[in-house]
Design an enzyme around this catalytic site. Structure first.
Site, PDB file in Angstrom:
ATOM      1  N   ASN A  10       0.826  -1.196   0.000  1.00 24.22           N
ATOM      2  CA  ASN A  10       0.000   0.000   0.000  1.00 24.22           C
ATOM      3  C   ASN A  10       0.871   1.262   0.000  1.00 24.22           C
ATOM      4  OD1 ASN A  10      -1.725   2.171   0.661  1.00 24.22           O
ATOM      5  ND2 ASN A  10      -3.124   0.799   1.723  1.00 24.22           N
ATOM      6  N   LYS A  13      -0.157   4.269   2.392  1.00 26.19           N
ATOM      7  CA  LYS A  13       0.350   4.200   3.770  1.00 26.19           C
ATOM      8  C   LYS A  13       1.805   4.662   3.815  1.00 26.19           C
ATOM      9  CE  LYS A  13      -2.639   0.478   5.419  1.00 26.19           C
ATOM     10  NZ  LYS A  13      -2.705  -0.856   6.035  1.00 26.19           N
ATOM     11  N   ASP A  66      -0.291  -2.087  10.295  1.00 16.82           N
ATOM     12  CA  ASP A  66      -1.615  -2.665  10.123  1.00 16.82           C
ATOM     13  C   ASP A  66      -2.612  -1.725  10.785  1.00 16.82           C
ATOM     14  OD1 ASP A  66      -2.608  -5.178   8.832  1.00 16.82           O
ATOM     15  OD2 ASP A  66      -3.813  -5.184  10.658  1.00 16.82           O
ATOM     16  N   GLY A 141      -9.376   4.866   0.923  1.00 18.63           N
ATOM     17  CA  GLY A 141      -9.922   4.009   1.970  1.00 18.63           C
ATOM     18  C   GLY A 141     -11.145   4.621   2.624  1.00 18.63           C
ATOM     19  N   TYR A 142     -11.133   4.623   3.948  1.00 16.83           N
ATOM     20  CA  TYR A 142     -12.273   5.114   4.721  1.00 16.83           C
ATOM     21  C   TYR A 142     -12.240   6.629   4.938  1.00 16.83           C
ATOM     22  CZ  TYR A 142     -13.131   0.163   5.638  1.00 16.83           C
ATOM     23  OH  TYR A 142     -13.390  -1.178   5.495  1.00 16.83           O
ATOM     24  N   ASP A 143     -11.285   7.328   4.331  1.00 15.05           N
ATOM     25  CA  ASP A 143     -11.169   8.789   4.506  1.00 15.05           C
ATOM     26  C   ASP A 143     -12.492   9.535   4.286  1.00 15.05           C
ATOM     27  OD1 ASP A 143      -8.498   8.362   5.031  1.00 15.05           O
ATOM     28  OD2 ASP A 143      -7.747   9.511   3.317  1.00 15.05           O
ATOM     29  N   LYS A 163      -5.181  15.972   7.390  1.00 18.31           N
ATOM     30  CA  LYS A 163      -5.415  14.603   7.873  1.00 18.31           C
ATOM     31  C   LYS A 163      -4.149  14.066   8.525  1.00 18.31           C
ATOM     32  CE  LYS A 163      -5.714   9.840   6.510  1.00 18.31           C
ATOM     33  NZ  LYS A 163      -5.574   8.867   5.448  1.00 18.31           N
ATOM     34  N   ARG A 169      -2.442   7.104  12.195  1.00 22.06           N
ATOM     35  CA  ARG A 169      -1.181   6.611  11.638  1.00 22.06           C
ATOM     36  C   ARG A 169      -0.027   7.522  12.043  1.00 22.06           C
ATOM     37  NH1 ARG A 169      -3.111   5.686   7.017  1.00 22.06           N
ATOM     38  NH2 ARG A 169      -3.524   3.499   7.440  1.00 22.06           N
TER      39      ARG A 169
END
Length: 187
Positions: A10, A13, A66, A141-143, A163, A169
């Site tokens: 990813n 990330k 993760d 993703g879930y953003d 963010k 993260r």
């Protein structure tokens, strides 16, 4: 400059972690590798196995990550299965599951695991928030559906840098960076 590998498939990330580690004078190298990911209810167990596998393959200091989103009204689903759930039902599926729920509280949690073959250390970052009623903004993703606590905008609406400044993260990344610099100073 301190150098370490980030092992993942990813790149999003990697970009988030790398941008924060630069502030600590830590250079992050992206190593794209399909990691063995066990099925577990614990992010910590998943990250441990991933880091051990990555170290066995690369034989150099590295970190793996993760993340899970835990939605309280869904009994903490999808939790450690967040990536799979996103790939299968996406944000629309999550919003559909919450359609008649008044409690939309959620927790985003990240585990970053360092492994150099001798030391394996974990760092956690958590951020509470809510799941919005609809997708808002961009991001990945879930953003578009996660609204951090004390904010009225989703991660996706906040924009990339805003963010990063508050994310789960980032919290885990900064805990890792502070620890790593102390470790390097004793070498």
């Amino acid at each position: 400059m301190n150098r370490i590998s980030f092992v993942s498939k990813n790149e999003n990330k990697y970009n988030e972690i790398e941008s924060r580690l630069k502030r600590f004078d830590i250079q992050l190298e992206f190593v794209e590798l399909e990691l063995r990911e066990i099925q577990s209810n614990l992010l910590e167990e998943i990250a441990t196995i991933k880091s051990d596998y990555a170290y066995d393959v690369l034989r150099k200091p590295l970190i793996v990550e993760d993340t899970g989103i835990f939605i309280f009204a869904l009994n903490n689903f999808p939790g450690p299965y967040s990536s799979y759930v996103f790939k299968t039902i996406g944000n629309e599926g999550i919003l559909s599951l919450l359609k008649n729920k008044s409690n939309r509280d959620a927790l985003f949690k990240t585990i970053i695991t360092f492994n150099n073959g001798k030391i394996r250390e974990m760092f956690s970052g958590e951020l509470k928030g809510k799941i919005s009623n609809e997708e808002k903004g961009g991001g990945w993703g879930y953003d578009p559906i996660f609204v951090p606590i004390n904010f009225s905008s989703s991660y996706g609406e906040l924009g990339y840098q805003n963010k990063i400044d508050i994310s789960h993260r980032t919290l885990a990344t900064e805990r890792f960076a502070n620890w790593f610099l102390k470790l390097k100073s004793t070498d």
